[in-house]
Motif scaffolding. Structure first.
Motif, PDB file in Angstrom:
ATOM      1  N   VAL A  64      43.963   2.190 -10.257  1.00  0.00           N
ATOM      2  CA  VAL A  64      45.427   3.420 -10.423  1.00  0.00           C
ATOM      3  C   VAL A  64      44.754   5.086 -10.436  1.00  0.00           C
ATOM      4  CG1 VAL A  64      46.697   4.730 -12.587  1.00  0.00           C
ATOM      5  CG2 VAL A  64      45.956   2.444 -12.571  1.00  0.00           C
ATOM      6  N   ILE A  65      45.312   4.776  -8.600  1.00  0.00           N
ATOM      7  CA  ILE A  65      44.033   6.906  -8.106  1.00  0.00           C
ATOM      8  C   ILE A  65      44.473   7.354  -7.735  1.00  0.00           C
ATOM      9  CG2 ILE A  65      41.715   4.660  -7.757  1.00  0.00           C
ATOM     10  CD1 ILE A  65      44.690   5.806  -5.238  1.00  0.00           C
ATOM     11  N   GLY A  66      45.579   7.996  -8.712  1.00  0.00           N
ATOM     12  CA  GLY A  66      46.358   9.172  -8.316  1.00  0.00           C
ATOM     13  C   GLY A  66      47.814   9.660  -9.160  1.00  0.00           C
ATOM     14  N   PHE A  67      48.186  10.301  -9.427  1.00  0.00           N
ATOM     15  CA  PHE A  67      49.469  11.026  -9.834  1.00  0.00           C
ATOM     16  C   PHE A  67      51.019   9.808  -9.477  1.00  0.00           C
ATOM     17  CE2 PHE A  67      53.413  13.041 -10.680  1.00  0.00           C
ATOM     18  CZ  PHE A  67      53.374  12.736 -12.020  1.00  0.00           C
ATOM     19  N   THR A  68      50.572   9.772  -7.902  1.00  0.00           N
ATOM     20  CA  THR A  68      51.929   9.338  -6.885  1.00  0.00           C
ATOM     21  C   THR A  68      50.459   7.856  -5.888  1.00  0.00           C
ATOM     22  OG1 THR A  68      51.992  10.104  -5.785  1.00  0.00           O
ATOM     23  CG2 THR A  68      54.082  10.084  -7.796  1.00  0.00           C
ATOM     24  N   VAL A  69      51.140   6.979  -5.970  1.00  0.00           N
ATOM     25  CA  VAL A  69      50.678   6.354  -4.662  1.00  0.00           C
ATOM     26  C   VAL A  69      51.670   5.641  -4.211  1.00  0.00           C
ATOM     27  CG1 VAL A  69      48.512   6.175  -5.494  1.00  0.00           C
ATOM     28  CG2 VAL A  69      49.937   4.528  -5.972  1.00  0.00           C
ATOM     29  N   ARG A  70      51.363   5.337  -2.661  1.00  0.00           N
ATOM     30  CA  ARG A  70      52.121   4.618  -2.286  1.00  0.00           C
ATOM     31  C   ARG A  70      52.551   2.544  -2.526  1.00  0.00           C
ATOM     32  NH1 ARG A  70      51.733   2.688   4.686  1.00  0.00           N
ATOM     33  NH2 ARG A  70      50.195   1.203   3.599  1.00  0.00           N
ATOM     34  N   LEU A  71      53.676   2.199  -2.397  1.00  0.00           N
ATOM     35  CA  LEU A  71      53.017   0.723  -2.785  1.00  0.00           C
ATOM     36  C   LEU A  71      52.811  -0.011  -1.628  1.00  0.00           C
ATOM     37  CD1 LEU A  71      56.148   0.104  -5.231  1.00  0.00           C
ATOM     38  CD2 LEU A  71      54.103  -0.107  -5.956  1.00  0.00           C
ATOM     39  N   PRO A  72      51.864  -0.631  -1.521  1.00  0.00           N
ATOM     40  CA  PRO A  72      51.350  -1.525  -0.764  1.00  0.00           C
ATOM     41  C   PRO A  72      52.064  -1.796   0.202  1.00  0.00           C
ATOM     42  CG  PRO A  72      49.535  -1.403  -2.290  1.00  0.00           C
ATOM     43  CD  PRO A  72      50.687  -0.598  -2.990  1.00  0.00           C
ATOM     44  N   GLY A  73      52.025  -1.839   1.625  1.00  0.00           N
ATOM     45  CA  GLY A  73      53.237  -2.247   2.217  1.00  0.00           C
ATOM     46  C   GLY A  73      54.630  -2.533   2.903  1.00  0.00           C
ATOM     47  N   THR A  74      54.814  -1.323   1.828  1.00  0.00           N
ATOM     48  CA  THR A  74      56.086  -0.621   1.595  1.00  0.00           C
ATOM     49  C   THR A  74      55.661   1.383   2.200  1.00  0.00           C
ATOM     50  OG1 THR A  74      55.888  -0.270  -0.384  1.00  0.00           O
ATOM     51  CG2 THR A  74      56.360  -2.181   0.196  1.00  0.00           C
ATOM     52  N   ASP A  75      56.951   1.866   1.896  1.00  0.00           N
ATOM     53  CA  ASP A  75      57.212   3.390   2.231  1.00  0.00           C
ATOM     54  C   ASP A  75      57.462   3.921   0.855  1.00  0.00           C
ATOM     55  OD1 ASP A  75      55.590   3.459   5.140  1.00  0.00           O
ATOM     56  OD2 ASP A  75      57.639   3.713   5.678  1.00  0.00           O
ATOM     57  N   ARG A  76      57.509   3.144   0.171  1.00  0.00           N
ATOM     58  CA  ARG A  76      57.205   4.010  -1.242  1.00  0.00           C
ATOM     59  C   ARG A  76      56.441   4.316  -2.214  1.00  0.00           C
ATOM     60  NH1 ARG A  76      60.530   0.192  -4.608  1.00  0.00           N
ATOM     61  NH2 ARG A  76      58.469  -1.885  -3.940  1.00  0.00           N
ATOM     62  N   LEU A  77      56.470   5.513  -2.613  1.00  0.00           N
ATOM     63  CA  LEU A  77      56.055   5.956  -3.966  1.00  0.00           C
ATOM     64  C   LEU A  77      56.480   5.131  -4.607  1.00  0.00           C
ATOM     65  CD1 LEU A  77      56.101   9.856  -2.546  1.00  0.00           C
ATOM     66  CD2 LEU A  77      54.506   8.350  -2.325  1.00  0.00           C
ATOM     67  N   PHE A  78      55.055   5.778  -5.979  1.00  0.00           N
ATOM     68  CA  PHE A  78      55.036   4.954  -6.949  1.00  0.00           C
ATOM     69  C   PHE A  78      54.297   5.742  -8.205  1.00  0.00           C
ATOM     70  CE2 PHE A  78      52.503   1.272 -10.228  1.00  0.00           C
ATOM     71  CZ  PHE A  78      53.407   1.978 -11.170  1.00  0.00           C
ATOM     72  N   THR A  79      54.938   5.776  -9.144  1.00  0.00           N
ATOM     73  CA  THR A  79      54.195   7.423 -10.218  1.00  0.00           C
ATOM     74  C   THR A  79      53.403   6.650 -11.313  1.00  0.00           C
ATOM     75  OG1 THR A  79      56.285   8.843  -9.377  1.00  0.00           O
ATOM     76  CG2 THR A  79      54.958   9.479 -10.792  1.00  0.00           C
ATOM     77  N   HIS A  80      53.387   6.277 -11.536  1.00  0.00           N
ATOM     78  CA  HIS A  80      51.830   5.641 -12.887  1.00  0.00           C
ATOM     79  C   HIS A  80      52.737   6.582 -13.873  1.00  0.00           C
ATOM     80  CE1 HIS A  80      48.831   4.891  -9.831  1.00  0.00           C
ATOM     81  NE2 HIS A  80      48.856   3.902 -10.384  1.00  0.00           N
ATOM     82  N   ILE A  81      52.925   7.678 -13.834  1.00  0.00           N
ATOM     83  CA  ILE A  81      53.047   7.915 -15.446  1.00  0.00           C
ATOM     84  C   ILE A  81      54.363   7.592 -15.547  1.00  0.00           C
ATOM     85  CG2 ILE A  81      54.346   9.953 -16.639  1.00  0.00           C
ATOM     86  CD1 ILE A  81      51.407  10.186 -16.870  1.00  0.00           C
ATOM     87  N   ARG A  82      55.414   7.614 -14.699  1.00  0.00           N
ATOM     88  CA  ARG A  82      56.661   6.922 -14.532  1.00  0.00           C
ATOM     89  C   ARG A  82      57.155   5.455 -15.015  1.00  0.00           C
ATOM     90  NH1 ARG A  82      58.603  11.921 -12.991  1.00  0.00           N
ATOM     91  NH2 ARG A  82      58.608  11.217 -10.713  1.00  0.00           N
ATOM     92  N   TRP A  83      56.017   4.876 -14.112  1.00  0.00           N
ATOM     93  CA  TRP A  83      55.830   3.159 -13.733  1.00  0.00           C
ATOM     94  C   TRP A  83      57.338   2.560 -13.546  1.00  0.00           C
ATOM     95  CZ3 TRP A  83      50.570   1.715 -14.607  1.00  0.00           C
ATOM     96  CH2 TRP A  83      51.045   0.268 -13.484  1.00  0.00           C
ATOM     97  N   ASP A  84      57.646   3.810 -12.295  1.00  0.00           N
ATOM     98  CA  ASP A  84      59.009   3.926 -11.617  1.00  0.00           C
ATOM     99  C   ASP A  84      59.067   2.722 -10.753  1.00  0.00           C
ATOM    100  OD1 ASP A  84      57.626   4.947 -10.418  1.00  0.00           O
ATOM    101  OD2 ASP A  84      58.981   6.849  -9.844  1.00  0.00           O
ATOM    102  N   ALA A  85      58.490   0.805 -10.492  1.00  0.00           N
ATOM    103  CA  ALA A  85      58.999  -0.077  -9.702  1.00  0.00           C
ATOM    104  C   ALA A  85      58.396  -1.372 -10.776  1.00  0.00           C
ATOM    105  CB  ALA A  85      57.975   0.410  -8.815  1.00  0.00           C
ATOM    106  N   ASP A  86      59.014  -2.174 -10.091  1.00  0.00           N
ATOM    107  CA  ASP A  86      58.814  -3.272 -10.198  1.00  0.00           C
ATOM    108  C   ASP A  86      57.220  -3.947 -10.317  1.00  0.00           C
ATOM    109  OD1 ASP A  86      58.879  -5.512 -12.071  1.00  0.00           O
ATOM    110  OD2 ASP A  86      60.477  -6.681 -10.441  1.00  0.00           O
ATOM    111  N   VAL A  87      56.534  -3.336 -11.636  1.00  0.00           N
ATOM    112  CA  VAL A  87      55.469  -3.960 -10.758  1.00  0.00           C
ATOM    113  C   VAL A  87      54.154  -4.097 -12.365  1.00  0.00           C
ATOM    114  CG1 VAL A  87      52.624  -2.483 -10.173  1.00  0.00           C
ATOM    115  CG2 VAL A  87      54.841  -1.937  -9.010  1.00  0.00           C
ATOM    116  N   ASP A  88      53.187  -5.101 -11.847  1.00  0.00           N
ATOM    117  CA  ASP A  88      53.101  -5.709 -13.168  1.00  0.00           C
ATOM    118  C   ASP A  88      52.013  -4.728 -13.790  1.00  0.00           C
ATOM    119  OD1 ASP A  88      51.495  -7.400 -15.295  1.00  0.00           O
ATOM    120  OD2 ASP A  88      51.906  -9.285 -14.543  1.00  0.00           O
ATOM    121  N   PRO A  89      52.175  -4.094 -14.643  1.00  0.00           N
ATOM    122  CA  PRO A  89      50.697  -3.696 -15.075  1.00  0.00           C
ATOM    123  C   PRO A  89      49.061  -4.554 -15.435  1.00  0.00           C
ATOM    124  CG  PRO A  89      52.288  -2.929 -16.596  1.00  0.00           C
ATOM    125  CD  PRO A  89      52.553  -3.998 -15.922  1.00  0.00           C
ATOM    126  N   ARG A  90      49.201  -5.572 -15.268  1.00  0.00           N
ATOM    127  CA  ARG A  90      48.226  -6.541 -15.253  1.00  0.00           C
ATOM    128  C   ARG A  90      47.839  -6.941 -14.334  1.00  0.00           C
ATOM    129  NH1 ARG A  90      48.023  -8.417 -21.770  1.00  0.00           N
ATOM    130  NH2 ARG A  90      48.636  -6.690 -22.340  1.00  0.00           N
TER     131      ARG A  90
END
Length: 400
Positions: free
Chosen positions: A126-152
């Motif tokens: 978890v290396i930032g407030f927002t990061v790029r989802l690998p393989g995409t041009d989409r941003l992922f915001t960790h605080i909001r967890w605003d992508a379909d990403v399995d936390p585990r």
């Protein structure tokens, strides 16, 4: 030393020595009576590969303590304590232990997960407030967890609470109901029982219930309001002082219910720097800074730049020239080699930009089009300056 106009020099995170990553491991070792909650590689729950049982030495400071409450006041960096003192009498009279460093970037999701799992960002990812989802041009915001990403999957490490529970020592997290089921909570605190609370009375009541639930344990309390007020109004403003006073009220309330064999430790996840209009560099209106960039992630004080294929060297050179004196601009490999993230896995490295820009002084790299709200903030964090990296470690005991 940081001042209101000079955030100070860059500070390298002290992972495994005196950093936020070490706090819960030391807390568990203390309540275990000298034992440790071991990581899967055999190191202590809060240490980073050095096998230290109690890296912060809390056992020596707190002999006989069986329950520890750790309260994290989001954004209350060590250099802000004098500013807070007039409205925070409980914090002002606490025993100040040597300060800690947070991790890099000095931002909330990175800090909370570093504390919760007892590992540096390069390991938990978890290396930032927002990061790029690998393989995409989409941003992922960790605080909001605003992508379909399995936390585990995203953050695969066991938490300190997991290891504590395996050793027979329970743990609790007390926080807002809105965070109870978030992906970030699962990434940082899995293994803990989550107690939802609103307002001072409910927070104190939740801590009281946890203290009564077991004869040993670790309780983590999260309060976000100082950071929120600092972003919108700046450190030292009337709203910021009101937020500090509200946190101090919670600290006083918890102190009043601590049994003799319990202690309260107060810390933060980062500090904050106040900026003015002249400090802002708008990436969205500078074609030279945008040239050959594909995705810009991170936040105003620490940016990750993902470039067009084959353009990394050119973008690195351009940003170094254009931001000379205002930001340290390095490649991904240089940032990792500098130890900013600690030992770094391939999965975590992929989330770091091709180019990393870390602000010096009070400069901030805003994006008025992509991030209009954040671009109007008065307070920022994320960089490596002493004002942002140094966090307090305050000890409060009954009768303190």
């Amino acid at each position: 030393m940081p001042t209101p106009t000079d955030p100070g020099p860059f500070v390298t995170p002290r992972y495994g020595e005196r950093s936020l990553t070490d706090l819960l491991g030391s807390a568990y070792a203390t309540v275990a009576g000298g034992g440790a909650c071991r990581d899967s590689d055999g190191s202590a729950g809060g240490g980073e590969g050095d096998g230290a049982v109690d890296p912060l030495g809390l056992s020596a400071v707190l002999p006989g303590i069986r329950r520890i409450v750790v309260l994290l006041a989001d954004g209350l960096g060590a250099h802000l304590l004098p500013l807070a003192a007039p409205v925070a009498p409980t914090l002002a009279t606490a025993t100040a232990l040597p300060t800690l460093t947070c991790g890099f970037p000095s931002t909330t999701p990175t800090g909370l997960v570093s504390l919760g799992v007892g590992a540096p960002p390069g390991r938990h990812g978890v290396i930032g407030f927002t990061v790029r989802l690998p393989g995409t041009d989409r941003l992922f915001t960790h605080i909001r967890w605003d992508a379909d990403v399995d936390p585990r999957r995203w953050q695969p490490l066991a938490s300190c609470f997991d290891r504590g529970r395996a050793a027979g020592i329970p743990g609790w997290v007390v926080g807002s109901p809105s965070f109870a089921t978030s992906g970030l909570t699962d990434a940082a605190y899995r293994g803990a029982d989550y107690l939802s609370a609103r307002g001072t009375d409910q927070f104190v009541a939740a801590v009281t219930r946890a203290l009564a639930a077991a004869d040993r344990g670790v309780i983590f309390v999260y309060r976000p309001e100082i950071d929120h007020a600092g972003h919108l109004s700046g450190p030292g403003s009337a709203p910021w002082l009101a937020a500090v006073a509200a946190v101090d009220e919670v600290v006083a309330g918890i102190t009043a219910v601590l049994p003799a064999d319990a202690a309260l430790v107060v810390t933060a996840d980062h500090g904050m720097v106040r900026v003015g209009d002249a400090d802002r560099i708008d990436l969205d209106t500078d074609p030279d800074l945008l040239r050959a960039t594909r995705v810009i992630a991170g936040e105003g004080r620490a940016r990750y730049v993902h470039t067009e294929p084959g353009a990394a060297a050119d973008v690195l050179a351009a940003w170094r020239e254009l931001l000379a004196g205002r930001a340290e601009v390095v490649s991904r490999d240089e940032a990792i080699a500098a130890g900013w993230y600690g030992p770094t896995t391939p999965a975590a490295a992929e989330r770091i930009g091709d180019v990393v820009a870390v602000c010096r002084g009070r400069s901030v790299l805003v994006r008025t089009r992509a991030e209009p709200t954040e671009s109007s903030f008065l307070g920022y964090h994320g960089s490596l300056t002493a004002a942002e990296m140094a966090v307090p470690l305050l000890l409060v005991r009954p009768g303190n």
